[in-house]
Design a protein around this motif. Structure first.
Motif, PDB file in Angstrom:
ATOM      1  N   HIS B 104      39.276  40.317  47.727  1.00 22.05           N
ATOM      2  CA  HIS B 104      37.832  40.054  47.714  1.00 22.05           C
ATOM      3  C   HIS B 104      37.374  39.503  46.361  1.00 22.05           C
ATOM      4  CE1 HIS B 104      37.715  42.243  51.552  1.00 22.05           C
ATOM      5  NE2 HIS B 104      36.664  41.504  51.760  1.00 22.05           N
ATOM      6  N   GLN B 105      38.010  39.958  45.289  1.00 22.04           N
ATOM      7  CA  GLN B 105      37.703  39.387  43.971  1.00 22.04           C
ATOM      8  C   GLN B 105      37.971  37.878  43.970  1.00 22.04           C
ATOM      9  OE1 GLN B 105      40.190  42.365  41.782  1.00 22.04           O
ATOM     10  NE2 GLN B 105      38.835  41.867  40.056  1.00 22.04           N
ATOM     11  N   ILE B 106      39.167  37.537  44.428  1.00 21.22           N
ATOM     12  CA  ILE B 106      39.569  36.121  44.380  1.00 21.22           C
ATOM     13  C   ILE B 106      38.729  35.295  45.351  1.00 21.22           C
ATOM     14  CG2 ILE B 106      41.489  34.529  44.745  1.00 21.22           C
ATOM     15  CD1 ILE B 106      43.372  36.853  43.931  1.00 21.22           C
ATOM     16  N   ALA B 107      38.479  35.849  46.531  1.00 21.44           N
ATOM     17  CA  ALA B 107      37.650  35.115  47.504  1.00 21.44           C
ATOM     18  C   ALA B 107      36.251  34.881  46.950  1.00 21.44           C
ATOM     19  CB  ALA B 107      37.582  35.892  48.819  1.00 21.44           C
ATOM     20  N   GLY B 108      35.719  35.898  46.269  1.00 24.62           N
ATOM     21  CA  GLY B 108      34.385  35.759  45.675  1.00 24.62           C
ATOM     22  C   GLY B 108      34.342  34.642  44.651  1.00 24.62           C
ATOM     23  N   LEU B 109      35.399  34.553  43.869  1.00 26.81           N
ATOM     24  CA  LEU B 109      35.473  33.497  42.856  1.00 26.81           C
ATOM     25  C   LEU B 109      35.556  32.116  43.511  1.00 26.81           C
ATOM     26  CD1 LEU B 109      36.035  32.735  39.784  1.00 26.81           C
ATOM     27  CD2 LEU B 109      38.405  32.587  40.532  1.00 26.81           C
ATOM     28  N   ILE B 110      36.421  31.999  44.508  1.00 21.63           N
ATOM     29  CA  ILE B 110      36.597  30.699  45.178  1.00 21.63           C
ATOM     30  C   ILE B 110      35.268  30.250  45.793  1.00 21.63           C
ATOM     31  CG2 ILE B 110      37.720  29.612  47.182  1.00 21.63           C
ATOM     32  CD1 ILE B 110      40.243  31.234  46.457  1.00 21.63           C
ATOM     33  N   ARG B 111      34.549  31.206  46.331  1.00 20.57           N
ATOM     34  CA  ARG B 111      33.248  30.859  46.926  1.00 20.57           C
ATOM     35  C   ARG B 111      32.227  30.496  45.852  1.00 20.57           C
ATOM     36  NH1 ARG B 111      33.538  35.382  50.101  1.00 20.57           N
ATOM     37  NH2 ARG B 111      34.389  34.998  52.149  1.00 20.57           N
ATOM     38  N   SER B 112      32.156  31.316  44.814  1.00 17.00           N
ATOM     39  CA  SER B 112      31.112  31.093  43.808  1.00 17.00           C
ATOM     40  C   SER B 112      31.335  29.782  43.053  1.00 17.00           C
ATOM     41  CB  SER B 112      31.061  32.270  42.825  1.00 17.00           C
ATOM     42  OG  SER B 112      32.232  32.295  42.037  1.00 17.00           O
ATOM     43  N   GLU B 113      32.589  29.388  42.928  1.00 17.27           N
ATOM     44  CA  GLU B 113      32.871  28.127  42.238  1.00 17.27           C
ATOM     45  C   GLU B 113      32.902  26.947  43.207  1.00 17.27           C
ATOM     46  OE1 GLU B 113      35.758  27.896  39.256  1.00 17.27           O
ATOM     47  OE2 GLU B 113      34.324  29.032  38.051  1.00 17.27           O
ATOM     48  N   ALA B 114      32.677  27.241  44.465  1.00 16.02           N
ATOM     49  CA  ALA B 114      32.689  26.203  45.507  1.00 16.02           C
ATOM     50  C   ALA B 114      33.960  25.349  45.427  1.00 16.02           C
ATOM     51  CB  ALA B 114      31.445  25.319  45.393  1.00 16.02           C
ATOM     52  N   LEU B 115      35.092  26.024  45.284  1.00 18.08           N
ATOM     53  CA  LEU B 115      36.352  25.300  45.157  1.00 18.08           C
ATOM     54  C   LEU B 115      36.743  24.598  46.464  1.00 18.08           C
ATOM     55  CD1 LEU B 115      38.448  27.817  43.007  1.00 18.08           C
ATOM     56  CD2 LEU B 115      37.150  25.829  42.250  1.00 18.08           C
ATOM     57  N   GLN B 116      36.405  25.201  47.569  1.00 16.91           N
ATOM     58  CA  GLN B 116      36.604  24.604  48.893  1.00 16.91           C
ATOM     59  C   GLN B 116      37.962  23.927  49.067  1.00 16.91           C
ATOM     60  OE1 GLN B 116      32.987  22.200  49.154  1.00 16.91           O
ATOM     61  NE2 GLN B 116      32.065  23.818  50.366  1.00 16.91           N
ATOM     62  N   PRO B 117      39.032  24.692  48.962  1.00 18.96           N
ATOM     63  CA  PRO B 117      40.350  24.070  49.154  1.00 18.96           C
ATOM     64  C   PRO B 117      40.585  23.701  50.615  1.00 18.96           C
ATOM     65  CG  PRO B 117      40.566  26.450  48.937  1.00 18.96           C
ATOM     66  CD  PRO B 117      39.113  26.139  48.679  1.00 18.96           C
ATOM     67  N   ASP B 118      41.198  22.538  50.810  1.00 18.89           N
ATOM     68  CA  ASP B 118      41.651  22.188  52.152  1.00 18.89           C
ATOM     69  C   ASP B 118      42.972  22.884  52.446  1.00 18.89           C
ATOM     70  OD1 ASP B 118      39.613  20.072  52.812  1.00 18.89           O
ATOM     71  OD2 ASP B 118      40.426  19.288  50.925  1.00 18.89           O
ATOM     72  N   LEU B 119      43.726  23.105  51.392  1.00 14.73           N
ATOM     73  CA  LEU B 119      44.994  23.819  51.515  1.00 14.73           C
ATOM     74  C   LEU B 119      45.098  24.789  50.355  1.00 14.73           C
ATOM     75  CD1 LEU B 119      47.829  24.278  52.711  1.00 14.73           C
ATOM     76  CD2 LEU B 119      48.642  22.387  51.290  1.00 14.73           C
ATOM     77  N   LEU B 120      45.192  26.066  50.691  1.00 12.81           N
ATOM     78  CA  LEU B 120      45.370  27.087  49.652  1.00 12.81           C
ATOM     79  C   LEU B 120      46.802  27.599  49.777  1.00 12.81           C
ATOM     80  CD1 LEU B 120      42.859  29.979  48.871  1.00 12.81           C
ATOM     81  CD2 LEU B 120      45.268  30.050  48.312  1.00 12.81           C
ATOM     82  N   LEU B 121      47.585  27.400  48.738  1.00 18.12           N
ATOM     83  CA  LEU B 121      48.985  27.836  48.738  1.00 18.12           C
ATOM     84  C   LEU B 121      49.151  29.039  47.817  1.00 18.12           C
ATOM     85  CD1 LEU B 121      50.661  24.314  48.499  1.00 18.12           C
ATOM     86  CD2 LEU B 121      50.824  25.876  50.444  1.00 18.12           C
ATOM     87  N   ILE B 122      49.838  30.037  48.323  1.00 19.67           N
ATOM     88  CA  ILE B 122      50.050  31.262  47.548  1.00 19.67           C
ATOM     89  C   ILE B 122      51.397  31.852  47.974  1.00 19.67           C
ATOM     90  CG2 ILE B 122      48.692  32.599  49.242  1.00 19.67           C
ATOM     91  CD1 ILE B 122      47.825  34.464  46.977  1.00 19.67           C
ATOM     92  N   GLY B 123      52.139  32.425  47.037  1.00 18.92           N
ATOM     93  CA  GLY B 123      53.413  33.051  47.381  1.00 18.92           C
ATOM     94  C   GLY B 123      53.213  34.173  48.382  1.00 18.92           C
ATOM     95  N   ARG B 124      54.241  34.494  49.115  1.00 17.39           N
ATOM     96  CA  ARG B 124      54.094  35.530  50.147  1.00 17.39           C
ATOM     97  C   ARG B 124      53.809  36.895  49.537  1.00 17.39           C
ATOM     98  NH1 ARG B 124      60.036  36.699  52.664  1.00 17.39           N
ATOM     99  NH2 ARG B 124      58.986  38.550  53.429  1.00 17.39           N
ATOM    100  N   GLU B 125      54.174  37.078  48.280  1.00 16.87           N
ATOM    101  CA  GLU B 125      53.775  38.270  47.535  1.00 16.87           C
ATOM    102  C   GLU B 125      53.134  37.790  46.248  1.00 16.87           C
ATOM    103  OE1 GLU B 125      57.353  40.543  47.012  1.00 16.87           O
ATOM    104  OE2 GLU B 125      57.590  40.894  49.152  1.00 16.87           O
ATOM    105  N   PHE B 126      52.048  38.434  45.842  1.00 17.92           N
ATOM    106  CA  PHE B 126      51.299  37.975  44.673  1.00 17.92           C
ATOM    107  C   PHE B 126      51.562  38.916  43.511  1.00 17.92           C
ATOM    108  CE2 PHE B 126      47.259  37.015  42.342  1.00 17.92           C
ATOM    109  CZ  PHE B 126      47.451  35.652  42.210  1.00 17.92           C
ATOM    110  N   GLY B 127      52.653  38.657  42.785  1.00 11.44           N
ATOM    111  CA  GLY B 127      52.958  39.463  41.606  1.00 11.44           C
ATOM    112  C   GLY B 127      53.811  40.673  41.933  1.00 11.44           C
ATOM    113  N   ASP B 128      54.020  41.482  40.915  1.00 13.53           N
ATOM    114  CA  ASP B 128      54.940  42.613  41.017  1.00 13.53           C
ATOM    115  C   ASP B 128      54.356  43.814  41.743  1.00 13.53           C
ATOM    116  OD1 ASP B 128      57.458  41.971  39.817  1.00 13.53           O
ATOM    117  OD2 ASP B 128      56.434  41.815  37.889  1.00 13.53           O
ATOM    118  N   LEU B 129      53.055  43.821  41.956  1.00 15.75           N
ATOM    119  CA  LEU B 129      52.428  44.999  42.555  1.00 15.75           C
ATOM    120  C   LEU B 129      51.964  44.771  43.990  1.00 15.75           C
ATOM    121  CD1 LEU B 129      50.549  46.141  39.402  1.00 15.75           C
ATOM    122  CD2 LEU B 129      51.787  47.713  40.869  1.00 15.75           C
TER     123      LEU B 129
END
Lengths: 322, 262
Positions: B104-129
Motif C-alpha cells: 500500500h505504501q508503494i501503490a500510494g506513491l505510484i498513484r500520488s506521482e501519477a506514474l501510470q505504468p503500462d508495464l510494472l515489472l517486479i521480481g517475484r520476491e521483493f528483497g530479503d524479507l
C-alpha cells in the motif's frame, strides 16, 4: 470448534488431492495445538466425493463447497480468491490456510487482499496462542528466521506441515454444505498455450528426484535427465543451475523454487546451501555426489560419495537397464 | 509506453551475513556493511525492461531502487544501464515483512506521482524479507491484472507478449492494458553487462530519492534469530572405493527404497 476461533483449509478442487492433503495437514497441525477442530472450504464447479472422504478421515468437522462454473480452471487464481472471499463467513476469529507452494501463496495473497485480511505469508511455523497468532518465516535466503506476532480477526497463510496423518479414530462422516455462488467471477485472461517440450513429470510430485547444481555443466544435465528417466523419477536443480540455463525454472528446488518430498533426493554437484535445502522435505533421504569432500551437502546427506560427476553419472547409467 | 521497474536488492549470499537485529523501535536494524546486490529476480525484471526498450527506444523506462544499506552502490549498478529515470525509494517505515503495509505504501506513491505504468515489472520476491506476497498485493492495491512468474517478454506485431511456463505448457499473454508482471529467474533474462563507459559515468552520479509513507502499523516483530540447522538425522555414510563400487552402493541404497527398476 468454538464460534470464536475457526481454522479453515481453503482447497481448490482443480489442484488435486495432493494440494488438498497439504492444506488439511496444515489446518490439522495448527488446530491440534489448541485442541480446536478444523473446517474445509472447497472451491470448484461441483462437490467432489474424494474430498468429502478425505476431509472426514482427517477429522474435519465442517465442509463447505463453494461452487461456480468458473472454478473449474485451477489457474484462474483471481476467480478462486473472489469465490473464497464470497464464501467465508467473517464472524469470529478465522485463520484460512491455503496449500503451500507458489500457487497457494499467490492465491493466499490475493485472498487476503480481497478480504482485507492479514497475510501471514509462507510460514515455517504457526501457532494460535491466547495472545494471538505467532508465526515464523525464513528470511535472508533462509539464513535467518523471523518470528512475528499479531492479533487479528482474519488471517490467511500457507504452512508446510508434512504429510497428512489420517485419524481413523476421529474420522467424521461429513454432510457438506453447498453454496452456489451467485455473483459473477472474473474470467481468466486470454492466454496462448503451447508445449514447453518438457517430457519428465513435475519435480514436486516425483518419488525420486535427480538434481544438479552449479558443479554440473550442460552435458552433465543431459546425463542427469537420462538418469532421472531410467530411475522413473524427475529432474531438479539449484538456482545457480537455473540461472545458467541448464534447466527450466519450474524445476528449481529451494526456498524460491519448488518444495520436493521424494523418497530419495540424488544431489549431484550441489553444495548444500540453506536456500536449496529449504526446498527438500525432512522426510527425504539425500544421496550426495560431490567432488568436494568439504561440501556442506555431506552434513545433511544420508549417503555420500566424493566423486566427479563425469565418472559417476556414466557409471550409474550403465548399471541400469536400457 | 511507460515501463516501471521496482528493485529491492538482497544480501549477497557469497558472503557471511552482516549484523542484523531488531532495533528498539521495532524495525530491522542492519549494519552499514551490508553487501546488497540485485537478486536474480531483480535482475530478471530489469533485463526484461531493457530488452523491451531495446526495440522501442522512445519508450520510457523508470526504475525505483529500494533505499537502505549500500543503496548508493546498488543505484550506481542500475544507473549503468541508463534508465530514463532512476530514483531511490525510501519506505517510511520500511517493513518489508509486512506485504500488505508495504504494497500500500508503494501503490500510494505510484498513484500520488501519477506514474501510470503500462508495464510494472517486479521480481517475484521483493528483497530479503518478502516471500512473494508484496508483488501480488501491489497488483491488487493498484487494481492491475497480475501475470505471475514471467520468464521472458518480447514485442510481437507491435504488441507486448509475456511468457511463462506451467508444467508441460508455455503460456503467452498479450495484456490488453496496463499490467503488473512478476519476474522469475530464467536463462533468457540474465542481466546483460553494462558498457564500461556507462559504468564510469554512473560513478559520478547523484540520485534523487522519493519517500513513500505508511498508513497503519506493521506486523509486530518478536524475534530475529539464526535459522535452525536442518535436522535430517544426518550421519552421512561416506562411500569408499572406486567409482564403480560407489555407483553399485548408491543404486543398492536407492533400490532398497523400492524406487529403482531391478
Amino acid at each position: 470448534m468454538t464460534m470464536q476461533q475457526r481454522i479453515i483449509a481453503v482447497i481448490p478442487l482443480a489442484w488435486g488431492q495432493e494440494a488438498a492433503e497439504q492444506a488439511l495437514a496444515a489446518a490439522r497441525q495448527v488446530a491440534h495445538q489448541q485442541s480446536l477442530a478444523c473446517a474445509v472450504l472447497a472451491l470448484g464447479p461441483a462437490p467432489a466425493a474424494w474430498l468429502t472422504d478425505m476431509a472426514g478421515a482427517a477429522g474435519a468437522v465442517e465442509l463447505v463447497y463453494a461452487v461456480h462454473a468458473a472454478l473449474s480452471d485451477g489457474e484462474n487464481l483471481q476467480a478462486l480468491a473472489e469465490a473464497a472471499a464470497q464464501a467465508v463467513d467473517q464472524s469470529g476469529q478465522q485463520l484460512l490456510l491455503l496449500p503451500p507452494g507458489s500457487e497457494g501463496e499467490e492465491l493466499g495473497a490475493r485472498l487476503a487482499a480481497c478480504l482485507s485480511a492479514t497475510w501471514l505469508g509462507r510460514c515455517a511455523r504457526l501457532d494460535w496462542k491466547a495472545d494471538g497468532l505467532e508465526f515464523e518465516r525464513a528470511c535472508w535466503g533462509g539464513r535467518l528466521t523471523l518470528r512475528l506476532q499479531i492479533e487479528t480477526s482474519l488471517a490467511v497463510a500457507c504452512l508446510r506441515a508434512g504429510k497428512l496423518q489420517q485419524q481413523p479414530a476421529h474420522a467424521n462422516v461429513l454432510e457438506p454444505l453447498i453454496i452456489e455462488l451467485g455473483k459473477s467471477l472474473p474470467a481468466m485472461f486470454e492466454i496462448e498455450q503451447s508445449s514447453s517440450g518438457q517430457t519428465l513429470p513435475p519435480v514436486e510430485s516425483a518419488r525420486i528426484v535427480v538434481s544438479g547444481g552449479r558443479g554440473v555443466n550442460e552435458a552433465g544435465f543431459a546425463l542427469l535427465e537420462q538418469l532421472a528417466m531410467k530411475l522413473g523419477g524427475s529432474l531438479g536443480g539449484s538456482l545457480p543451475a537455473v540461472d545458467a540455463g541448464l534447466l527450466p525454472v519450474m524445476r528449481q528446488v529451494g526456498v524460491s523454487g519448488k518444495f520436493v518430498s521424494p523418497d530419495v533426493y540424488l544431489a549431484v554437484g550441489i553444495s548444500g546451501t540453506p536456500q536449496h535445502l529449504a526446498g527438500i522435505s525432512h522426510d527425504s533421504r539425500i544421496v550426495a555426489i560431490n567432488s568436494d569432500p568439504a561440501a556442506d551437502i555431506f552434513k545433511v546427506a544420508n549417503l555420500g560419495a566424493v566423486a566427479d560427476w563425469e565418472q559417476m553419472l556414466p557409471a550409474l547409467l550403465e548399471r541400469l537397464p536400457a | 509506453m511507460n515501463i516501471l521497474v521496482l528493485l529491492a536488492g538482497v544480501a549477497d549470499n557469497r558472503y557471511p551475513l552482516h549484523p542484523i537485529a531488531i532495533g528498539a523501535d521495532g524495525q530491522i536494524d542492519e549494519s552499514a556493511q551490508s553487501r546488497r546486490i540485485l537478486s536474480p529476480f531483480d535482475e530478471g525484471a530489469l533485463e526484461l525492461a531493457l530488452k523491451l526498450r531495446d526495440k522501442h527506444s522512445d519508450y520510457r523506462l523508470e526504475v525505483l531502487v529500494l533505499g537502505g544499506s549500500n543503496s548508493d552502490n546498488l543505484l550506481r549498478s542500475v544507473a549503468a544501464f541508463k534508465p530514463d529515470r532512476l530514483r531511490r525509494l525510501d519506505l517510511q517505515p520500511c517493513c518489508l515483512w509486512d506485504a500488505q503495509l508495504s504494497s500500500h505504501q508503494i501503490a500510494g506513491l505510484i498513484r500520488s506521482e501519477a506514474l501510470q505504468p503500462d508495464l510494472l515489472l517486479i521480481g517475484r520476491e521483493f528483497g530479503d524479507l518478502d516471500e512473494g506476497g508484496l508483488p501480488v498485493m501491489l497488483a491488487s492495491a493498484l487494481s492491475l491484472p497480475l501475470f505471475a512468474l514471467t520468464q521472458y517478454a518480447q514485442w510481437q506485431d507491435g504488441q507486448l507478449c509475456l511468457l511463462r511456463e506451467r508444467g508441460i505448457r508455455q503460456q503467452w499473454y498479450r495484456p490488453p492494458g496496463p499490467v503488473l508482471a512478476t519476474v522469475t529467474n530464467d536463462r533468457r533474462n540474465k542481466l546483460r553487462h553494462p558498457l564500461m563507459k556507462n559504468v564510469m559515468m554512473a560513478k559520478k552520479l547523484g540520485f534523487d530519492a522519493v519517500t513513500a509513507a505508511a498508513d497503519g502499523s506493521p506486523l509486530r516483530l518478536k524475534a530475529l534469530e539464526l535459522a535452525r540447522d536442518v535436522q535430517r538425522g544426518g550421519q552421512c555414510r561416506m562411500l569408499a572405493g572406486d567409482v564403480g563400487s560407489q555407483a553399485d552402493a548408491i543404486l543398492a541404497y536407492i533400490r532398497d527404497s523400492g524406487e529403482v527398476p531391478a
